[in-house]
Design a protein around this motif. Structure first.
Motif, short mmCIF file in Angstrom:
data_model
loop_
_atom_site.label_atom_id
_atom_site.label_comp_id
_atom_site.label_asym_id
_atom_site.label_seq_id
_atom_site.Cartn_x
_atom_site.Cartn_y
_atom_site.Cartn_z
N ARG A 6 -62.57 53.70 68.35
CA ARG A 6 -62.02 55.05 68.49
C ARG A 6 -63.05 55.94 69.19
O ARG A 6 -64.18 56.07 68.74
CB ARG A 6 -61.67 55.65 67.14
CG ARG A 6 -61.06 57.05 67.30
CD ARG A 6 -60.64 57.66 65.99
NE ARG A 6 -59.49 56.95 65.46
CZ ARG A 6 -58.99 57.18 64.24
NH1 ARG A 6 -59.52 58.09 63.45
NH2 ARG A 6 -57.95 56.49 63.81
N ILE A 9 -64.28 58.08 81.14
CA ILE A 9 -63.28 57.28 80.41
C ILE A 9 -63.23 55.83 80.86
O ILE A 9 -62.48 55.03 80.28
CB ILE A 9 -61.87 57.91 80.49
CG1 ILE A 9 -61.30 57.85 81.90
CG2 ILE A 9 -61.89 59.33 79.92
CD1 ILE A 9 -59.83 58.22 81.99
N LEU A 69 -56.24 59.70 81.72
CA LEU A 69 -55.99 58.69 80.68
C LEU A 69 -54.65 58.00 80.90
O LEU A 69 -54.53 56.79 80.67
CB LEU A 69 -56.04 59.34 79.29
CG LEU A 69 -57.44 59.72 78.79
CD1 LEU A 69 -57.35 60.65 77.59
CD2 LEU A 69 -58.24 58.46 78.45
N VAL A 129 -58.78 63.42 71.91
CA VAL A 129 -59.28 64.38 72.89
C VAL A 129 -59.29 65.75 72.23
O VAL A 129 -58.27 66.20 71.69
CB VAL A 129 -58.39 64.42 74.16
CG1 VAL A 129 -58.97 65.41 75.18
CG2 VAL A 129 -58.26 63.03 74.77
N GLU A 188 -58.54 53.69 70.63
CA GLU A 188 -57.91 54.97 70.26
C GLU A 188 -58.79 56.09 70.80
O GLU A 188 -60.01 55.95 70.86
CB GLU A 188 -57.80 55.09 68.75
CG GLU A 188 -56.86 54.09 68.12
CD GLU A 188 -56.79 54.22 66.61
OE1 GLU A 188 -55.75 53.85 66.06
OE2 GLU A 188 -57.77 54.66 65.99
N VAL A 189 -58.14 57.20 71.19
CA VAL A 189 -58.88 58.33 71.74
C VAL A 189 -58.35 59.61 71.12
O VAL A 189 -57.15 59.85 71.12
CB VAL A 189 -58.73 58.42 73.28
CG1 VAL A 189 -59.55 59.58 73.84
CG2 VAL A 189 -59.12 57.11 73.95
N ASN A 217 -52.33 55.36 72.50
CA ASN A 217 -53.32 55.52 71.43
C ASN A 217 -54.18 56.76 71.64
O ASN A 217 -55.34 56.81 71.22
CB ASN A 217 -54.22 54.28 71.34
CG ASN A 217 -53.45 53.07 70.90
OD1 ASN A 217 -52.53 53.15 70.10
ND2 ASN A 217 -53.82 51.91 71.43
N VAL A 218 -53.62 57.76 72.31
CA VAL A 218 -54.35 59.00 72.60
C VAL A 218 -53.67 60.16 71.89
O VAL A 218 -52.45 60.28 71.92
CB VAL A 218 -54.39 59.28 74.13
CG1 VAL A 218 -55.05 60.62 74.41
CG2 VAL A 218 -55.11 58.16 74.86
N ARG A 219 -54.47 61.00 71.25
CA ARG A 219 -53.99 62.25 70.67
C ARG A 219 -54.87 63.36 71.20
O ARG A 219 -56.09 63.19 71.29
CB ARG A 219 -54.04 62.23 69.14
CG ARG A 219 -53.26 61.11 68.48
CD ARG A 219 -51.76 61.19 68.75
NE ARG A 219 -51.05 60.14 68.08
CZ ARG A 219 -50.80 58.92 68.57
NH1 ARG A 219 -51.24 58.59 69.76
NH2 ARG A 219 -50.11 58.04 67.87
N ALA A 220 -54.28 64.49 71.54
CA ALA A 220 -55.03 65.61 72.10
C ALA A 220 -54.81 66.85 71.26
O ALA A 220 -53.68 67.14 70.84
CB ALA A 220 -54.60 65.87 73.54
N MET A 261 -55.86 64.25 80.41
CA MET A 261 -54.67 63.51 79.99
C MET A 261 -54.06 62.75 81.17
O MET A 261 -53.60 61.62 81.02
CB MET A 261 -53.66 64.45 79.35
CG MET A 261 -54.16 65.07 78.05
SD MET A 261 -54.65 63.87 76.79
CE MET A 261 -53.03 63.30 76.27
N LEU A 307 -51.47 56.38 77.30
CA LEU A 307 -51.50 57.44 76.30
C LEU A 307 -50.99 57.00 74.92
O LEU A 307 -50.94 57.82 74.01
CB LEU A 307 -50.67 58.64 76.78
CG LEU A 307 -51.16 59.31 78.07
CD1 LEU A 307 -50.20 60.41 78.50
CD2 LEU A 307 -52.57 59.85 77.89
#
Length: 141
Positions: free
Chosen positions: A2, A52, A80, A63, A60-61, A88-91, A77, A86
């Motif tokens: 992560r 990145i 990514l 942001v 997992e990321v 496994n990405v949460r911003a 974004m 995206l």
């Protein structure tokens, strides 16, 4: 793995990463990119791509950004989405230091649970600091 990716206008991201390092130690999973004053957007985009580059689709990321709709977050974004994707990405926008510490503390938890804890912590930690004076004390704070 992560990753915790901090992005901002000016030096806020660099300062946040430095302060976070003071509290939790220097970590390889904390990355930062700053969109500096006078920097052209293509130069910032290239910086984001470089930062990145080690992130894979399995990682997992989280942001953390200064502003939800600002160029640092939207550019990150987009990069990514072109790279690892995206899924496994949460911003989260409106970052603050307690939020960032919560992200690190929740690194072993579920991604969405950690993000919700970050959001709750960020809201909870915005408080008015009040001083009280005591007539019997020499200290005003």
């Amino acid at each position: 793995m992560r990753y915790h990716l901090i992005v901002s206008h000016g030096g806020f991201a660099a300062g946040m990463a430095e302060a976070l390092g003071m509290l939790v130690g220097k970590r390889e999973d904390v990355l930062q990119v700053s969109f500096r004053d006078g920097m052209a957007l293509p130069a910032f985009q290239e910086q984001v791509r470089q930062v990145i580059a080690p992130i894979t689709a399995e990682d997992e990321v989280i942001v953390m950004a200064d502003l939800v709709n600002g160029s640092p977050l939207t550019t990150t974004m987009a990069a990514l989405s072109e790279g690892p994707g995206l899924d496994n990405v949460r911003a989260v926008g409106g970052m603050n230091l307690p939020m960032a510490v919560t992200a690190i503390e929740g690194e072993d938890g579920l991604l969405d649970g950690t993000v919700e804890a970050m959001r709750s912590c960020a809201v909870e930690e915005v408080k008015l600091f009040r001083t009280e004076t005591n007539a019997d004390s020499d200290d005003d704070i």
